[in-house]
Design a protein around this motif. Structure first.
Motif, PDB file in Angstrom:
ATOM      1  N   SER A 183      39.975 -29.234  -5.502  1.00 31.94           N
ATOM      2  CA  SER A 183      38.753 -30.009  -5.651  1.00 31.94           C
ATOM      3  C   SER A 183      37.529 -29.109  -5.756  1.00 31.94           C
ATOM      4  CB  SER A 183      38.595 -30.964  -4.458  1.00 31.94           C
ATOM      5  OG  SER A 183      37.361 -31.671  -4.542  1.00 31.94           O
ATOM      6  N   LEU A 184      36.590 -29.532  -6.592  1.00 32.89           N
ATOM      7  CA  LEU A 184      35.315 -28.823  -6.741  1.00 32.89           C
ATOM      8  C   LEU A 184      34.150 -29.671  -6.246  1.00 32.89           C
ATOM      9  CD1 LEU A 184      35.795 -27.343 -10.333  1.00 32.89           C
ATOM     10  CD2 LEU A 184      36.229 -26.223  -8.148  1.00 32.89           C
ATOM     11  N   ARG A 185      34.461 -30.792  -5.633  1.00 34.55           N
ATOM     12  CA  ARG A 185      33.403 -31.688  -5.152  1.00 34.55           C
ATOM     13  C   ARG A 185      32.575 -31.001  -4.065  1.00 34.55           C
ATOM     14  NH1 ARG A 185      33.933 -36.826  -6.990  1.00 34.55           N
ATOM     15  NH2 ARG A 185      35.966 -37.436  -7.866  1.00 34.55           N
ATOM     16  N   GLY A 186      31.282 -31.204  -4.141  1.00 30.82           N
ATOM     17  CA  GLY A 186      30.395 -30.634  -3.139  1.00 30.82           C
ATOM     18  C   GLY A 186      29.961 -29.210  -3.418  1.00 30.82           C
ATOM     19  N   LEU A 187      30.481 -28.605  -4.485  1.00 32.48           N
ATOM     20  CA  LEU A 187      30.104 -27.227  -4.813  1.00 32.48           C
ATOM     21  C   LEU A 187      28.930 -27.218  -5.792  1.00 32.48           C
ATOM     22  CD1 LEU A 187      33.597 -25.515  -5.351  1.00 32.48           C
ATOM     23  CD2 LEU A 187      32.243 -25.669  -3.257  1.00 32.48           C
ATOM     24  N   SER A 188      28.078 -26.234  -5.619  1.00 29.60           N
ATOM     25  CA  SER A 188      26.961 -26.085  -6.552  1.00 29.60           C
ATOM     26  C   SER A 188      27.464 -25.499  -7.864  1.00 29.60           C
ATOM     27  CB  SER A 188      25.903 -25.157  -5.940  1.00 29.60           C
ATOM     28  OG  SER A 188      26.419 -23.841  -5.798  1.00 29.60           O
ATOM     29  N   GLU A 193      30.952 -21.612 -10.855  1.00 34.84           N
ATOM     30  CA  GLU A 193      31.084 -20.475 -11.755  1.00 34.84           C
ATOM     31  C   GLU A 193      31.839 -19.340 -11.071  1.00 34.84           C
ATOM     32  OE1 GLU A 193      30.429 -20.022 -14.947  1.00 34.84           O
ATOM     33  OE2 GLU A 193      29.934 -22.169 -15.027  1.00 34.84           O
ATOM     34  N   ARG A 194      31.572 -19.128  -9.778  1.00 37.39           N
ATOM     35  CA  ARG A 194      32.295 -18.084  -9.049  1.00 37.39           C
ATOM     36  C   ARG A 194      33.780 -18.444  -8.945  1.00 37.39           C
ATOM     37  NH1 ARG A 194      27.512 -17.848  -5.848  1.00 37.39           N
ATOM     38  NH2 ARG A 194      28.413 -19.177  -4.209  1.00 37.39           N
ATOM     39  N   GLN A 197      35.445 -17.564 -12.191  1.00 38.64           N
ATOM     40  CA  GLN A 197      35.655 -16.120 -12.286  1.00 38.64           C
ATOM     41  C   GLN A 197      36.845 -15.694 -11.438  1.00 38.64           C
ATOM     42  OE1 GLN A 197      31.927 -14.302 -11.217  1.00 38.64           O
ATOM     43  NE2 GLN A 197      30.825 -15.180 -12.970  1.00 38.64           N
ATOM     44  N   LEU A 198      36.984 -16.325 -10.263  1.00 41.68           N
ATOM     45  CA  LEU A 198      38.108 -16.017  -9.392  1.00 41.68           C
ATOM     46  C   LEU A 198      39.424 -16.400 -10.057  1.00 41.68           C
ATOM     47  CD1 LEU A 198      39.444 -15.281  -6.682  1.00 41.68           C
ATOM     48  CD2 LEU A 198      38.918 -17.593  -5.892  1.00 41.68           C
ATOM     49  N   TRP A 199      39.475 -17.606 -10.650  1.00 43.00           N
ATOM     50  CA  TRP A 199      40.701 -18.051 -11.314  1.00 43.00           C
ATOM     51  C   TRP A 199      41.085 -17.109 -12.440  1.00 43.00           C
ATOM     52  CZ3 TRP A 199      38.168 -23.485 -11.920  1.00 43.00           C
ATOM     53  CH2 TRP A 199      38.098 -24.089 -10.652  1.00 43.00           C
ATOM     54  N   GLN A 200      40.081 -16.680 -13.211  1.00 48.34           N
ATOM     55  CA  GLN A 200      40.356 -15.778 -14.323  1.00 48.34           C
ATOM     56  C   GLN A 200      40.909 -14.442 -13.836  1.00 48.34           C
ATOM     57  OE1 GLN A 200      36.643 -15.595 -16.434  1.00 48.34           O
ATOM     58  NE2 GLN A 200      36.860 -17.643 -17.328  1.00 48.34           N
ATOM     59  N   SER A 201      40.413 -13.974 -12.697  1.00 49.01           N
ATOM     60  CA  SER A 201      40.904 -12.702 -12.159  1.00 49.01           C
ATOM     61  C   SER A 201      42.332 -12.816 -11.628  1.00 49.01           C
ATOM     62  CB  SER A 201      39.971 -12.217 -11.037  1.00 49.01           C
ATOM     63  OG  SER A 201      40.049 -13.080  -9.905  1.00 49.01           O
ATOM     64  N   LEU A 202      42.737 -14.018 -11.229  1.00 52.99           N
ATOM     65  CA  LEU A 202      44.087 -14.225 -10.695  1.00 52.99           C
ATOM     66  C   LEU A 202      45.112 -14.531 -11.781  1.00 52.99           C
ATOM     67  CD1 LEU A 202      43.331 -16.427  -7.535  1.00 52.99           C
ATOM     68  CD2 LEU A 202      44.061 -14.037  -7.566  1.00 52.99           C
ATOM     69  N   CYS A 214      38.531 -29.553 -14.910  1.00 52.45           N
ATOM     70  CA  CYS A 214      37.761 -30.779 -15.112  1.00 52.45           C
ATOM     71  C   CYS A 214      36.429 -30.635 -14.383  1.00 52.45           C
ATOM     72  CB  CYS A 214      38.531 -31.992 -14.589  1.00 52.45           C
ATOM     73  SG  CYS A 214      40.138 -32.239 -15.391  1.00 52.45           S
ATOM     74  N   ASP A 215      35.561 -31.616 -14.482  1.00 52.70           N
ATOM     75  CA  ASP A 215      34.248 -31.527 -13.850  1.00 52.70           C
ATOM     76  C   ASP A 215      34.343 -31.475 -12.335  1.00 52.70           C
ATOM     77  OD1 ASP A 215      33.042 -31.557 -16.321  1.00 52.70           O
ATOM     78  OD2 ASP A 215      32.721 -33.726 -16.312  1.00 52.70           O
ATOM     79  N   THR A 216      35.269 -32.238 -11.759  1.00 49.01           N
ATOM     80  CA  THR A 216      35.335 -32.363 -10.296  1.00 49.01           C
ATOM     81  C   THR A 216      36.505 -31.621  -9.665  1.00 49.01           C
ATOM     82  OG1 THR A 216      36.619 -34.419 -10.476  1.00 49.01           O
ATOM     83  CG2 THR A 216      34.207 -34.606 -10.369  1.00 49.01           C
ATOM     84  N   HIS A 217      37.399 -31.061 -10.496  1.00 43.42           N
ATOM     85  CA  HIS A 217      38.573 -30.392  -9.953  1.00 43.42           C
ATOM     86  C   HIS A 217      39.219 -29.528 -11.020  1.00 43.42           C
ATOM     87  CE1 HIS A 217      40.190 -34.050 -11.844  1.00 43.42           C
ATOM     88  NE2 HIS A 217      41.214 -33.276 -12.163  1.00 43.42           N
ATOM     89  N   VAL A 218      40.212 -28.763 -10.596  1.00 36.61           N
ATOM     90  CA  VAL A 218      41.045 -28.034 -11.539  1.00 36.61           C
ATOM     91  C   VAL A 218      42.497 -28.291 -11.162  1.00 36.61           C
ATOM     92  CG1 VAL A 218      40.970 -25.911 -10.159  1.00 36.61           C
ATOM     93  CG2 VAL A 218      41.562 -25.800 -12.583  1.00 36.61           C
ATOM     94  N   ASP A 219      43.311 -28.612 -12.139  1.00 40.32           N
ATOM     95  CA  ASP A 219      44.736 -28.828 -11.913  1.00 40.32           C
ATOM     96  C   ASP A 219      45.478 -27.529 -12.185  1.00 40.32           C
ATOM     97  OD1 ASP A 219      44.593 -31.484 -11.163  1.00 40.32           O
ATOM     98  OD2 ASP A 219      44.684 -32.205 -13.226  1.00 40.32           O
ATOM     99  N   VAL A 220      46.382 -27.187 -11.279  1.00 46.31           N
ATOM    100  CA  VAL A 220      47.186 -25.978 -11.390  1.00 46.31           C
ATOM    101  C   VAL A 220      48.625 -26.423 -11.656  1.00 46.31           C
ATOM    102  CG1 VAL A 220      47.874 -23.817 -10.301  1.00 46.31           C
ATOM    103  CG2 VAL A 220      45.662 -24.859  -9.729  1.00 46.31           C
ATOM    104  N   VAL A 221      49.160 -26.070 -12.817  1.00 43.06           N
ATOM    105  CA  VAL A 221      50.495 -26.507 -13.223  1.00 43.06           C
ATOM    106  C   VAL A 221      51.375 -25.283 -13.441  1.00 43.06           C
ATOM    107  CG1 VAL A 221      51.831 -27.824 -14.902  1.00 43.06           C
ATOM    108  CG2 VAL A 221      49.484 -28.518 -14.356  1.00 43.06           C
ATOM    109  N   GLY A 222      52.575 -25.317 -12.853  1.00 42.33           N
ATOM    110  CA  GLY A 222      53.516 -24.206 -13.014  1.00 42.33           C
ATOM    111  C   GLY A 222      54.727 -24.400 -12.128  1.00 42.33           C
ATOM    112  N   THR A 223      55.525 -23.365 -11.995  1.00 42.11           N
ATOM    113  CA  THR A 223      56.680 -23.437 -11.106  1.00 42.11           C
ATOM    114  C   THR A 223      56.178 -23.521  -9.668  1.00 42.11           C
ATOM    115  OG1 THR A 223      56.838 -21.037 -10.919  1.00 42.11           O
ATOM    116  CG2 THR A 223      58.072 -22.083 -12.706  1.00 42.11           C
TER     117      THR A 223
END
Length: 236
Positions: A183-188, A193-194, A197-202, A214-223
């Motif tokens: 969830s990204l709710r409540g974040l500025s 943006e930070r 950047q963290l996701w891209q580094s991982l 998405c605007d309010t969250h990010v879905d992580v799909v994989g094994t």
């Protein structure tokens, strides 16, 4: 496991004038006991949740119902055509049969979970490609409808092989994939943006993970192992 069921919203309004909608819904419940039905809305919409095979069976039942209702009244021939057309355009469509004016082309439509489709397109792109076959897709919320069109003397064979390949890949991905939501709710805006950047580094550490922002969250799909590792690293 994830992707064990899907929710689809059906518009029953096309049956108005042919039968009592409440009675039709009760008939649908008896026909498809494995599906969960929501409340029939005043505009004729109803939410249905269950597995793709069960929804596919319900789809066929409704098409047959539309045909039987229309054939019972010859004066409603044109209405029958409109009814079948609306049903076939519904996002729950599974298969389109050849029309007389387009007999040279073989058309089919296949339902996929949208996240499964995105993962397939990203990591198994050749599954959605085939010679002598045009494969396109339309996404509406949780459901992506894949259209498979083939032309020529062996159009049906080419189309069925492409459809079978996509179905097999979808089934395998449903068995092996997992989805987690961050969830990204409540974040500025700066905090979001930070996070990006963290996701891209991982990402290089988890090459089989697909991120769907998405605007309010990010879905992580994989094994399961990679999704767990990625989300734990994000938390740390």
């Amino acid at each position: 496991q994830a992707f064990l069921c899907v929710t689809s919203t059906l518009s029953m309004a096309v049956f108005r004038g042919h039968c009592v909608l409440e009675d039709l819904v009760e008939e649908m419940k008896k026909q498809s006991p494995d599906l969960d039905f929501g409340v029939l809305q005043p505009d004729g919409r109803i939410a249905v949740q269950g597995s793709f095979p069960a929804l596919r069976a319900l789809r066929e039942f409704l098409l047959l119902k539309a045909k039987s209702l229309s054939e019972g009244d010859s004066k409603e021939g044109k209405s029958h055509q409109r009814l079948r057309r609306k049903l076939q355009e519904h996002r729950g469509a599974v298969e389109m049969r050849n029309s007389p004016e387009d007999a040279a082309r073989h058309k089919q439509m296949l339902l996929l979970d949208t996240d499964i489709y995105h993962y397939m397109r990203c990591f198994h792109p050749k599954t959605l490609q085939a010679s002598s076959v045009d494969i396109s897709a339309v996404t509406e919320g949780d459901i992506t409808t894949v259209c498979i069109e083939a032309a020529g003397r062996r159009a049906a064979d080419h189309g069925w092989r492409a459809k079978k390949r996509i179905e097999d890949c979808s089934v395998e991905l449903q068995r092996m994939l997992r989805k987690e939501r961050i969830s990204l709710r409540g974040l500025s805006r700066a905090q979001r943006e930070r996070c990006k950047q963290l996701w891209q580094s991982l990402t290089p550490r988890y090459p089989a993970v697909l991120l769907i922002p998405c605007d309010t969250h990010v879905d992580v799909v994989g094994t399961p192992a990679e999704v767990l590792g990625f989300t734990e690293d994000v938390k740390r």
